[in-house]
Design a protein around this motif. Structure first.
Motif, PDB file in Angstrom:
ATOM      1  N   ALA A  96       0.822  -1.204   0.000  1.00  0.00           N
ATOM      2  CA  ALA A  96       0.000   0.000   0.000  1.00  0.00           C
ATOM      3  C   ALA A  96       0.858   1.257   0.000  1.00  0.00           C
ATOM      4  CB  ALA A  96      -0.925   0.010   1.222  1.00  0.00           C
ATOM      5  N   HIS A  97       0.290   2.331  -0.520  1.00  0.00           N
ATOM      6  CA  HIS A  97       0.830   3.668  -0.334  1.00  0.00           C
ATOM      7  C   HIS A  97       0.325   4.168   1.016  1.00  0.00           C
ATOM      8  CE1 HIS A  97       1.731   3.908  -4.715  1.00  0.00           C
ATOM      9  NE2 HIS A  97       0.639   3.174  -4.801  1.00  0.00           N
ATOM     10  N   VAL A  98       1.192   4.770   1.793  1.00  0.00           N
ATOM     11  CA  VAL A  98       0.791   5.331   3.088  1.00  0.00           C
ATOM     12  C   VAL A  98       1.235   6.791   3.137  1.00  0.00           C
ATOM     13  CG1 VAL A  98       1.026   5.215   5.601  1.00  0.00           C
ATOM     14  CG2 VAL A  98       0.929   3.101   4.256  1.00  0.00           C
ATOM     15  N   ASP A 171     -15.450  -7.984 -12.943  1.00  0.00           N
ATOM     16  CA  ASP A 171     -15.591  -9.324 -12.392  1.00  0.00           C
ATOM     17  C   ASP A 171     -14.537  -9.650 -11.338  1.00  0.00           C
ATOM     18  OD1 ASP A 171     -16.521 -12.010 -12.157  1.00  0.00           O
ATOM     19  OD2 ASP A 171     -14.980 -12.663 -13.577  1.00  0.00           O
ATOM     20  N   LYS A 172     -13.274  -9.422 -11.656  1.00  0.00           N
ATOM     21  CA  LYS A 172     -12.187  -9.887 -10.790  1.00  0.00           C
ATOM     22  C   LYS A 172     -11.636  -8.719  -9.965  1.00  0.00           C
ATOM     23  CE  LYS A 172     -10.993 -13.589 -14.011  1.00  0.00           C
ATOM     24  NZ  LYS A 172     -12.085 -13.281 -14.960  1.00  0.00           N
ATOM     25  N   PRO A 173     -11.853  -8.709  -8.650  1.00  0.00           N
ATOM     26  CA  PRO A 173     -11.421  -7.568  -7.829  1.00  0.00           C
ATOM     27  C   PRO A 173      -9.910  -7.458  -7.730  1.00  0.00           C
ATOM     28  CG  PRO A 173     -12.274  -9.333  -6.429  1.00  0.00           C
ATOM     29  CD  PRO A 173     -12.537  -9.742  -7.842  1.00  0.00           C
ATOM     30  N   GLY A 174      -9.438  -6.210  -7.744  1.00  0.00           N
ATOM     31  CA  GLY A 174      -7.997  -6.010  -7.593  1.00  0.00           C
ATOM     32  C   GLY A 174      -7.479  -4.677  -8.073  1.00  0.00           C
ATOM     33  N   ALA A 175      -8.262  -3.903  -8.821  1.00  0.00           N
ATOM     34  CA  ALA A 175      -7.793  -2.630  -9.360  1.00  0.00           C
ATOM     35  C   ALA A 175      -8.013  -1.501  -8.367  1.00  0.00           C
ATOM     36  CB  ALA A 175      -8.504  -2.305 -10.668  1.00  0.00           C
ATOM     37  N   VAL A 176      -7.114  -0.514  -8.399  1.00  0.00           N
ATOM     38  CA  VAL A 176      -7.320   0.698  -7.603  1.00  0.00           C
ATOM     39  C   VAL A 176      -7.667   1.876  -8.503  1.00  0.00           C
ATOM     40  CG1 VAL A 176      -5.808  -0.139  -5.801  1.00  0.00           C
ATOM     41  CG2 VAL A 176      -4.867   1.359  -7.567  1.00  0.00           C
ATOM     42  N   ALA A 177      -7.825   1.615  -9.788  1.00  0.00           N
ATOM     43  CA  ALA A 177      -8.312   2.608 -10.733  1.00  0.00           C
ATOM     44  C   ALA A 177      -9.108   1.866 -11.800  1.00  0.00           C
ATOM     45  CB  ALA A 177      -7.156   3.381 -11.370  1.00  0.00           C
ATOM     46  N   ALA A 178     -10.142   2.496 -12.299  1.00  0.00           N
ATOM     47  CA  ALA A 178     -10.996   1.838 -13.285  1.00  0.00           C
ATOM     48  C   ALA A 178     -10.338   1.822 -14.656  1.00  0.00           C
ATOM     49  CB  ALA A 178     -12.339   2.553 -13.372  1.00  0.00           C
ATOM     50  N   PRO A 179     -10.583   0.777 -15.445  1.00  0.00           N
ATOM     51  CA  PRO A 179     -10.221   0.813 -16.868  1.00  0.00           C
ATOM     52  C   PRO A 179     -11.267   1.667 -17.582  1.00  0.00           C
ATOM     53  CG  PRO A 179     -11.267  -1.282 -16.335  1.00  0.00           C
ATOM     54  CD  PRO A 179     -11.217  -0.494 -15.064  1.00  0.00           C
ATOM     55  N   PHE A 202     -12.048 -11.265 -23.027  1.00  0.00           N
ATOM     56  CA  PHE A 202     -11.644 -10.555 -21.820  1.00  0.00           C
ATOM     57  C   PHE A 202     -10.190 -10.843 -21.466  1.00  0.00           C
ATOM     58  CE2 PHE A 202     -16.211 -10.965 -21.565  1.00  0.00           C
ATOM     59  CZ  PHE A 202     -16.615  -9.690 -21.156  1.00  0.00           C
ATOM     60  N   VAL A 203      -9.563  -9.849 -20.892  1.00  0.00           N
ATOM     61  CA  VAL A 203      -8.281  -9.967 -20.209  1.00  0.00           C
ATOM     62  C   VAL A 203      -8.484  -9.373 -18.817  1.00  0.00           C
ATOM     63  CG1 VAL A 203      -6.931  -9.796 -22.330  1.00  0.00           C
ATOM     64  CG2 VAL A 203      -7.475  -7.711 -21.032  1.00  0.00           C
ATOM     65  N   THR A 204      -7.506  -9.548 -17.966  1.00  0.00           N
ATOM     66  CA  THR A 204      -7.543  -8.924 -16.639  1.00  0.00           C
ATOM     67  C   THR A 204      -6.224  -8.205 -16.402  1.00  0.00           C
ATOM     68  OG1 THR A 204      -8.934 -10.717 -15.791  1.00  0.00           O
ATOM     69  CG2 THR A 204      -7.870  -9.274 -14.163  1.00  0.00           C
ATOM     70  N   LEU A 205      -6.298  -6.928 -16.110  1.00  0.00           N
ATOM     71  CA  LEU A 205      -5.126  -6.190 -15.639  1.00  0.00           C
ATOM     72  C   LEU A 205      -5.587  -5.339 -14.474  1.00  0.00           C
ATOM     73  CD1 LEU A 205      -2.165  -4.616 -17.433  1.00  0.00           C
ATOM     74  CD2 LEU A 205      -3.453  -3.197 -15.834  1.00  0.00           C
ATOM     75  N   HIS A 206      -4.999  -5.575 -13.313  1.00  0.00           N
ATOM     76  CA  HIS A 206      -5.376  -4.824 -12.117  1.00  0.00           C
ATOM     77  C   HIS A 206      -4.623  -3.491 -12.114  1.00  0.00           C
ATOM     78  CE1 HIS A 206      -7.739  -8.101 -10.751  1.00  0.00           C
ATOM     79  NE2 HIS A 206      -6.742  -8.891 -10.416  1.00  0.00           N
ATOM     80  N   VAL A 207      -5.351  -2.455 -12.461  1.00  0.00           N
ATOM     81  CA  VAL A 207      -4.753  -1.134 -12.651  1.00  0.00           C
ATOM     82  C   VAL A 207      -4.234  -0.613 -11.316  1.00  0.00           C
ATOM     83  CG1 VAL A 207      -5.075   1.120 -13.708  1.00  0.00           C
ATOM     84  CG2 VAL A 207      -6.569  -0.794 -14.366  1.00  0.00           C
ATOM     85  N   GLY A 208      -3.000  -0.140 -11.311  1.00  0.00           N
ATOM     86  CA  GLY A 208      -2.397   0.406 -10.104  1.00  0.00           C
ATOM     87  C   GLY A 208      -2.414   1.921 -10.100  1.00  0.00           C
ATOM     88  N   ALA A 209      -2.100   2.500  -8.958  1.00  0.00           N
ATOM     89  CA  ALA A 209      -2.085   3.960  -8.827  1.00  0.00           C
ATOM     90  C   ALA A 209      -1.006   4.594  -9.684  1.00  0.00           C
ATOM     91  CB  ALA A 209      -1.885   4.342  -7.365  1.00  0.00           C
ATOM     92  N   HIS A 223      12.834   6.303 -18.139  1.00  0.00           N
ATOM     93  CA  HIS A 223      11.682   6.060 -17.256  1.00  0.00           C
ATOM     94  C   HIS A 223      11.600   4.587 -16.866  1.00  0.00           C
ATOM     95  CE1 HIS A 223       7.725   6.368 -15.506  1.00  0.00           C
ATOM     96  NE2 HIS A 223       7.269   5.443 -16.333  1.00  0.00           N
ATOM     97  N   VAL A 224      11.311   4.337 -15.584  1.00  0.00           N
ATOM     98  CA  VAL A 224      11.088   2.979 -15.079  1.00  0.00           C
ATOM     99  C   VAL A 224       9.583   2.775 -14.934  1.00  0.00           C
ATOM    100  CG1 VAL A 224      11.502   1.348 -13.208  1.00  0.00           C
ATOM    101  CG2 VAL A 224      13.300   2.973 -13.877  1.00  0.00           C
ATOM    102  N   MET A 225       9.037   1.874 -15.708  1.00  0.00           N
ATOM    103  CA  MET A 225       7.596   1.642 -15.732  1.00  0.00           C
ATOM    104  C   MET A 225       7.150   0.894 -14.477  1.00  0.00           C
ATOM    105  SD  MET A 225       5.095   2.341 -17.783  1.00  0.00           S
ATOM    106  CE  MET A 225       3.398   1.859 -18.172  1.00  0.00           C
ATOM    107  N   HIS A 226       5.990   1.275 -13.920  1.00  0.00           N
ATOM    108  CA  HIS A 226       5.434   0.567 -12.777  1.00  0.00           C
ATOM    109  C   HIS A 226       4.900  -0.801 -13.217  1.00  0.00           C
ATOM    110  CE1 HIS A 226       2.009   2.568 -14.710  1.00  0.00           C
ATOM    111  NE2 HIS A 226       1.228   1.657 -14.159  1.00  0.00           N
ATOM    112  N   ALA A 227       4.894  -1.749 -12.308  1.00  0.00           N
ATOM    113  CA  ALA A 227       4.431  -3.104 -12.614  1.00  0.00           C
ATOM    114  C   ALA A 227       2.951  -3.255 -12.299  1.00  0.00           C
ATOM    115  CB  ALA A 227       5.230  -4.129 -11.809  1.00  0.00           C
ATOM    116  N   GLU A 228       2.255  -3.998 -13.140  1.00  0.00           N
ATOM    117  CA  GLU A 228       0.851  -4.322 -12.899  1.00  0.00           C
ATOM    118  C   GLU A 228       0.632  -5.794 -13.226  1.00  0.00           C
ATOM    119  OE1 GLU A 228      -1.571  -0.204 -13.760  1.00  0.00           O
ATOM    120  OE2 GLU A 228      -0.647  -1.202 -15.470  1.00  0.00           O
ATOM    121  N   ARG A 229      -0.290  -6.400 -12.487  1.00  0.00           N
ATOM    122  CA  ARG A 229      -0.591  -7.822 -12.645  1.00  0.00           C
ATOM    123  C   ARG A 229      -1.594  -8.008 -13.782  1.00  0.00           C
ATOM    124  NH1 ARG A 229       2.284 -12.201 -11.056  1.00  0.00           N
ATOM    125  NH2 ARG A 229       0.972 -14.055 -11.015  1.00  0.00           N
TER     126      ARG A 229
END
Length: 352
Positions: A96-98, A171-179, A202-209, A223-229
């Motif tokens: 998490a970000h704190v 369907d699959k919970p896990g994103a912190v931002a909507a597609p 369908f694909v699933t990518l859990h969008v990160g902050a 630039h170093v790209m952030h990782a997403e599942r």
């Protein structure tokens, strides 16, 4: 080509009043800017989308579900904190970000949701805090969390956001931002497209902050790209092969679907399901393997997503399109209007 790109090439002036703060009255009530494969611009409505697609085309949606990832509370020492869960790593653990006046150390307890429960800081990983929860993370977020609206939306999340900052097919919970490209589709539109003979997968990518973070280096190559599942099922890969065989187009709904499909093209064999973390950074000069066209919203200046659409359509056509959108008072970002981008054939792999 990335080595020669500068961040200033992906900047534009956006009047703040064009940043949409609330969704349109109906999901399909947005405008649609059509950028065709020759670089032509056409002002349309999202309800015109069926006329831009063909029987045999394949729409690929990201079925991630936004979780109520934001929690507020205090440290056991009394300081205020805000927690934004980025990724659930175990039923009772998350990264998490704190936000706090002083970064919490390992062993610190965070008392959250008006003293409803406590979490313990275990340590840090790649700039994120590893937190230990007293019960399953998803259950606690569902009961006590709030919708993590983007930083450019100025109001606190309410009931409207809970309903509309989520796709109808989530369907699959896990994103912190909507597609967000998918927010324009309601069930009636999906039914119209099915009746037209447009298929879907369908694909699933859990969008990160990290999707909202600007690129902070002048040279894009640094630039170093952030990782997403992400996960691309074998069934979706089968749909892509079948679409190619009938000369249909693969139309990604959102940049997250693009990243998933292109990551699978590089990580997998095109036959078996493919999943993992992706740091794929798509910039001009990239050759697309699985994507012919894209439905997307308008993106932040100097963002990796603006670079992705510039890779698909070409830098000059995107600059023209964004200048036209600003002049024509389109609504921007997550709750804003949409684009339909048809890629020029020279930017698509010969295998596509």
């Amino acid at each position: 080509m990335t080595d020669s790109l500068d961040i200033a090439q992906f900047d534009y002036e956006l009047p703040p009043e064009l940043i949409a703060q609330h969704p349109a009255e109906r999901r399909d009530a947005s405008r649609l800017l059509h950028l065709d494969s020759a670089g032509g611009l056409h002002d349309r409505q999202f309800t015109d989308l069926p006329s831009l697609l063909r029987p045999g085309d394949l729409l690929v949606f990201n079925d991630t579900r936004v979780i109520k990832a934001r929690l507020r509370g205090r440290k056991d020492s009394g300081g205020q904190v805000e927690v934004l869960v980025e990724r659930i790593t175990d039923p009772q653990r998350a990264l998490a970000h704190v936000r706090a006046s002083k970064s919490p150390r390992p062993g610190t307890r965070l008392i959250l949701a008006e003293d409803a429960f406590q979490v313990t800081v275990l340590g840090r990983q790649d700039g994120l805090f590893e937190l230990d929860f007293p019960a399953p993370v998803l259950e606690l977020l569902k009961r006590h969390g709030s919708v993590p609206l983007p930083p450019y939306i100025t109001h606190s999340a309410d009931g409207e956001d809970e309903a509309r900052y989520q796709t109808v097919y989530a369907d699959k919970p896990g994103a912190v931002a909507a597609p967000t490209a998918g927010l324009h589709f309601d069930q009636a539109m999906l039914d119209r497209l099915e009746a037209l003979g447009v298929e879907r997968a369908f694909v699933t990518l859990h969008v990160g902050a990290g999707t909202f973070q600007p690129v902070r280096v002048a040279r894009i190559s640094e630039h170093v790209m952030h990782a997403e599942r992400y996960a691309v099922p074998a069934e979706t890969l089968h749909h892509i092969r079948a679409t190619r065989a009938r000369s249909g187009r693969v139309v990604a709904v959102g940049t997250t679907s693009v990243r998933s499909l292109e990551a699978a093209a590089r990580d997998g064999d095109g036959q078996r399901a493919c999943e993992g973390d992706t740091r794929l950074f798509i910039t001009p000069g990239y050759r697309f393997e699985h994507v012919d066209a894209l439905i997307t919203n308008f993106h932040l200046p100097q963002s990796t997503l603006l670079m992705l659409v510039s890779a698909l359509a070409g830098m000059a056509p995107i600059r023209r399109a964004y200048a036209h959108a600003v002049q024509s008072r389109y609504r921007f970002f997550s709750y804003g209007d949409a684009m339909f981008i048809e890629a020029p054939r020279n930017l698509i792999s010969s295998q596509s």
